[in-house]
Design a protein around this motif. Structure first.
Motif, PDB file in Angstrom:
ATOM      1  N   SER A  54       0.543  -1.157  -0.119  1.00  0.00           N
ATOM      2  CA  SER A  54      -0.169  -0.029   0.081  1.00  0.00           C
ATOM      3  C   SER A  54       0.756   1.192   0.189  1.00  0.00           C
ATOM      4  CB  SER A  54      -1.112   0.002   1.345  1.00  0.00           C
ATOM      5  OG  SER A  54      -0.323  -0.108   2.496  1.00  0.00           O
ATOM      6  N   ASP A  55       2.130   1.011   0.463  1.00  0.00           N
ATOM      7  CA  ASP A  55       2.826   2.311   0.387  1.00  0.00           C
ATOM      8  C   ASP A  55       4.148   2.195  -0.454  1.00  0.00           C
ATOM      9  OD1 ASP A  55       4.339   0.468   1.716  1.00  0.00           O
ATOM     10  OD2 ASP A  55       5.135   1.633   3.445  1.00  0.00           O
ATOM     11  N   GLY A  56       4.329   1.294  -1.184  1.00  0.00           N
ATOM     12  CA  GLY A  56       5.531   1.159  -2.163  1.00  0.00           C
ATOM     13  C   GLY A  56       5.067   0.564  -3.430  1.00  0.00           C
ATOM     14  N   GLY A  57       3.828   0.338  -3.732  1.00  0.00           N
ATOM     15  CA  GLY A  57       3.380  -0.121  -5.309  1.00  0.00           C
ATOM     16  C   GLY A  57       3.805  -1.618  -5.405  1.00  0.00           C
ATOM     17  N   ALA A  58       3.857  -2.189  -6.288  1.00  0.00           N
ATOM     18  CA  ALA A  58       4.032  -3.543  -6.915  1.00  0.00           C
ATOM     19  C   ALA A  58       5.242  -4.139  -6.512  1.00  0.00           C
ATOM     20  CB  ALA A  58       3.400  -3.969  -8.030  1.00  0.00           C
TER      21      ALA A  58
END
Length: 119
Positions: A54-58
């Motif tokens: 949720s805070d760093g993408g995939a």
């Protein structure tokens, strides 16, 4: 950690799927280290994984199974599953599976998502 061993077998290859909630990249590293403490997972040919943070993408890693992590990632994105790693483990059986290996990754992730929905 939710783990499903022997999801399927094909021409000698065996598949398993594992997953769990993680917090950030450090959580991913901790999860993978814990998984590989089990000798059978440490000796696996591939531990392919993906996670949508949720805070760093995939983030994803094929671990030598080219393209497999992208399949896992796409399924996690469709399921809107965030901060949750899914690892598909393969023990190579000596026969190349070609495109069937992608179908087996999908089957493994589906089994995991189905089991997760029941928890």
């Amino acid at each position: 950690m939710l783990q499903i061993v022997d999801v399927l077998r094909d021409r000698g290859s065996r598949y398993a799927v594992s997953g769990g909630v993680v917090q950030g990249r450090a959580g991913i590293e901790d999860f993978l280290a814990e998984l590989k403490r089990a000798k059978k997972f440490a000796k696996a040919t591939h531990n392919t994984w993906a996670c949508v943070l949720s805070d760093g993408g995939a983030v994803k890693n094929d671990d030598g199974e080219a393209g497999a992590a992208a399949v896992i990632l796409k399924m996690l994105e469709r399921a809107a599953l965030h901060d949750h790693i899914v690892v598909v483990t393969r023990w190579y059986g000596g026969v190349h599976l070609g495109g069937d290996r992608f179908a087996h990754v999908v089957t493994s992730v589906r089994a995991y998502l189905d089991a997760l929905a029941k928890v």
